[in-house]
Structure formats: structure tokens, C-alpha cells
Enzyme design. Structure first.
Site, short mmCIF file in Angstrom:
data_model
loop_
_atom_site.label_atom_id
_atom_site.label_comp_id
_atom_site.label_asym_id
_atom_site.label_seq_id
_atom_site.Cartn_x
_atom_site.Cartn_y
_atom_site.Cartn_z
N ARG A 177 4.27 64.29 10.66
CA ARG A 177 4.49 64.53 12.09
C ARG A 177 5.93 64.37 12.56
NH1 ARG A 177 -0.25 67.10 12.32
NH2 ARG A 177 -2.09 65.75 12.42
N HIS A 180 0.70 65.42 6.31
CA HIS A 180 1.38 65.60 7.59
C HIS A 180 1.94 64.25 8.04
CE1 HIS A 180 -0.49 69.62 8.26
NE2 HIS A 180 -1.48 69.08 7.57
N ASP A 231 -4.82 66.13 2.80
CA ASP A 231 -4.63 66.76 4.12
C ASP A 231 -4.54 65.66 5.18
OD1 ASP A 231 -4.24 68.57 6.13
OD2 ASP A 231 -6.25 69.43 6.07
N ASP A 282 0.64 76.14 7.33
CA ASP A 282 -0.55 75.30 7.42
C ASP A 282 -0.76 74.80 8.84
OD1 ASP A 282 -2.74 73.80 5.96
OD2 ASP A 282 -1.73 72.18 7.03
N ASN A 309 -10.28 70.58 10.20
CA ASN A 309 -10.08 72.02 10.01
C ASN A 309 -9.58 72.28 8.59
OD1 ASN A 309 -9.86 74.75 10.49
ND2 ASN A 309 -7.88 74.60 11.51
N GLY A 355 -8.62 66.51 12.25
CA GLY A 355 -7.88 65.86 11.18
C GLY A 355 -8.33 64.46 10.87
#
Length: 403
Positions: A61, A59, A278, A148, A251, A293
Site C-alpha cells: 500500500r 500489497h 495476495d 492487479d 477478489n 482482501g
């Protein structure tokens, strides 16, 4: 750019020996002993040369949450961690549900020119869980679709998405979670959705990739499906391998020792395809408010080397397969192997270096990690992308305490 790495221990899926590696015009041109070229030369004595790492699940963002991370800072974190390729998830703001956002991310990554970036498109339009018609409107290619961040709750929607994905020749990445059941039990939530998505993949023949597997029951279902010939692959994260009985918020959650043991069993026996970070950076304020996260790119290799290789579960060649060769294959990249004709994307590591993690020194905007102040082995010394040095230890502000 041409570069020659001399006298280095070369490790990939196929070899573990002292060699020279010559990269010409971005591609590995020669691997052997006694190579001499008029070019930039790196002495690799005492170090290990691996194929650069590729992250199937990341990620950055951007767009919409760039106060947490952006494509530049994410790319810098990647190369510091030894990565030259990443697959970004689509839960941005707005979500990546159209070609314009897809093209924006890819164009920006090419401007920055540090790593190869692939952008995943959402399964449902704007991740609202109902409409998949946007997939017919895509004018810019993608290899993966995923919502996701949350699961696709409606089974018929997921069924239709898998049927469409099969026709498009792309892979569905499953975030196996039923949010309603998660309020009762997160383990049951993951297990039920894993079973459902495998069943749909078996019915449709679609390519399914199960993200961040964390429970013993889920990995058992994946093992069973693989034995039955279902077109399913899976990933586990460094934090789900290394940690247990830990309440750091991620998560899916960090599980129990018996889950870690089963994940490692699956890794050792070839049922896990990929180790993916992740990477999910957050601000301190968002983390304090409960955002799940880990900022994982900069510690992933060291954590995996420490907890998998140093503890004797797998060898370094197998770790390279999980972090380089397999994700490269799934993403359609010409990486993951140190051999003639492959991309000149490699990473030099010092396996003997033990250091204490200091998240204040992360180049990622996200300093959120449960590994802060832990001692781990295996430091990235240099990352080379297409024959160009894109990271060198000491060039950035890095005051990690060596122990």
C-alpha cells in the site's frame, strides 16, 4: 553475520533429514553433521528448518494508502510469517507506472533492510487500461508487469503488452477479471479472461503468470495450456485452498467445495507453480465498506500446512517447493533451497504447535482475515535473513492463544 543451526530437521525440495546448517556472510556455507564454528549457535532440536518463504503476490500500500499498510509494517508481517522476499503489486496511489515510484519502493525497502522486495510495474499507465507507452520509459528494472486489482479489458492492449513484455524479457501477471461481466457472474468473468490471456500468451509466446486462480474451469484451462507447451505459470492463495462457501469478501471470491477440490488436485499433480498470499490489508472501516482482501502473510504457512500437509494432500517438501523454491526461481532470487551457495534465508517452524488465530496480534496494520479464531498448526519460531535473525517468536507483542 555468521550463524550455526544445530540438530535440526532440514526440509526443502531435495531433503528431509537431521542436519546442521552453517551460514557465513549471508550465504549457506556448509550443510552436514557435526559442524562446529565459533559463532552464534541455535539449537534446532524438535523444530524444522525450511527455506524462507517468498511471496509472488503482495500489497504493501505504499505510496498512497499507508493508513492500510506501509513498507515497514508489511516487512514486519512478512518476517513474522517466515517470508524474506515479496513481490509487490502496482495498484498504489499513484500507481507504479514510472521509474521514480519503482525506485522509491526499492530504496525504502533497502533502508528498512528486513526482506528483499521486488516492485511490479503496471501494465497500463496509471491502470487506466489503454496506454502502455510508459513501459518504454522505465529506467529502473522490473521482472513483472500487472494491473492487479482489475483486469485489462481491451484485448488489443493486452496483446500489445504481451508482445512488449516478451521483447523486454519480463512476465505479465494476469488479474483475470472482466469487471463488466463480474457484475453478472464472477466465475464467468474469471474464466473468460483466463482463456483470453492464455490465448494471447500462446499467440505471442510471452511469459504469463495467472494470479489467484480460484475456479475449477480456470485451473483446467491452465492445465490444458501447460500440456500444450504454453509459457504459463499460476498461483493459488491459502484462502482459496482452505475455504469454500464462505462470504468473506475477497477478489476473486471464495468459491465452492468443487473448486477447492480441483485446485488441490492441480497442486498434487504439479500444475500449480506457486502458493501466494495476495496479502491485501485494509482498515476496519474500509473492510466494513466492502473492500475486498485478506491480511495473509502472518497465517499463510500455518493455513497451508494445516489444510494441505496435515490433511495428507501433499508432503512438506512439496509445500516448500510451492512457497519457496518455485517463487524464488520465478523472481530470480537465490533462495528456496538449503544448500551451499544459496542465500542464508531460512525459517524455523514448530509443526506440532497448534494455535488459535487472533488478528488483534497481527503486526500488519490490516487485521482483516476470515481465519480469526480458527485453530491451525505450524508456528513460525524464527526467521533468518542472510544469517541475521529478523524475527523471533516472543520478541513482539504476541499473545496468541496456544491450544
Amino acid at each position: 553475520m555468521n550463524i550455526l543451526i544445530k540438530n535440526v530437521r532440514v526440509v526443502d525440495l531435495n531433503r528431509d533429514e537431521i542436519l546442521d546448517v552453517y551460514i557465513e556472510n549471508g550465504v549457506i556455507k556448509e550443510v552436514g553433521l557435526g559442524i562446529n564454528r565459533e559463532c552464534s549457535i541455535i539449537d534446532g532440536k524438535g523444530l524444522v528448518l525450511l527455506p524462507s518463504f517468498v511471496d509472488m503476490h503482495c500489497h504493501f500500500r505504499d505510496p498512497g494508502f499507508t493508513y492500510k499498510e506501509d513498507i515497514l509494517t508489511g516487512s514486519l508481517a512478512a518476517v513474522k510469517g517466515g517470508y524474506t522476499g515479496v513481490n509487490l503489486m502496482g495498484n498504489t496511489n499513484p500507481p507504479c507506472s514510472n521509474s521514480s515510484i519503482l525506485e522509491y519502493v526499492i530504496s525504502k525497502s533497502k533502508e528498512i533492510n528486513l526482506i528483499d522486495i521486488h516492485q511490479t510495474v503496471t501494465i497500463t499507465r496509471n491502470m487506466e487500461g489503454t496506454d502502455i507507452s510508459h513501459l518504454d520509459e522505465l529506467k529502473f528494472p522490473t521482472r513483472f508487469i500487472s494491473d492487479d486489482g482489475k483486469g485489462v479489458l481491451r484485448s488489443k492492449v493486452m496483446l500489445d503488452a504481451m508482445m512488449k513484455a516478451k521483447k523486454m524479457g519480463i512476465t505479465v501477471i494476469s488479474h483475470a477479471e472482466d469487471e463488466d461481466i463480474s457484475k453478472v457472474d464472477t466465475r464467468l468473468s474469471e474464466n473468460i479472461m483466463t482463456i483470453r490471456d492464455i490465448s494471447l500468451a500462446k499467440f505471442t509466446g510471452a511469459s504469463l503468470h495467472v494470479a489467484h486462480v480460484s475456479t475449477k474451469e480456470s485451473i483446467n484451462e491452465i492445465i490444458r495450456a501447460k500440456k500444450e507447451g504454453v509459457n504459463v505459470t499460476c498461483e493459488v492463495t491459502p484462502h482459496h485452498i482452505a475455504l469454500f462457501d464462505n462470504d468473506y469478501k475477497v477478489n476473486p471470491p471464495i468459491r465452492k467445495k468443487e473448486d477447492v477440490d480441483r485446485l488441490i488436485y492441480a497442486i498434487k499433480n504439479g500444475y500449480v507453480d506457486v502458493i501466494a498470499t495476495d496479502h491485501a490489508p485494509h482498515t476496519k472501516e474500509d473492510k466494513e465498506k466492502g473492500a475486498p482482501g485478506i491480511s495473509g502473510l502472518e497465517t499463510a504457512f500455518s493455513v497451508c500446512y494445516t489444510y494441505l500437509v496435515k490433511e495428507g494432500h501433499i508432503d512438506l517438501k512439496t509445500l516448500s517447493k510451492l512457497m519457496s523454491k518455485n517463487p524464488s526461481k520465478l523472481m530470480g532470487l537465490n533462495k528456496g533451497q538449503i544448500d551451499v551457495g544459496f542465500d542464508g534465508d531460512v525459517v524455523l517452524v514448530d509443526l506440532n504447535k497448534k494455535y488459535r488465530v487472533d488478528s488483534r496480534c497481527f503486526v500488519s496494520k490490516g487485521k482483516n482475515t476470515p481465519f480469526n479464531d480458527m485453530e491451525i498448526y505450524g508456528e513460525v519460531v524464527m526467521t533468518i535473513k542472510a544469517g541475521r535473525v529478523v524475527y523471533k517468536r516472543g520478541d513482539e507483542s504476541d499473545n496468541r492463544q496456544v491450544v
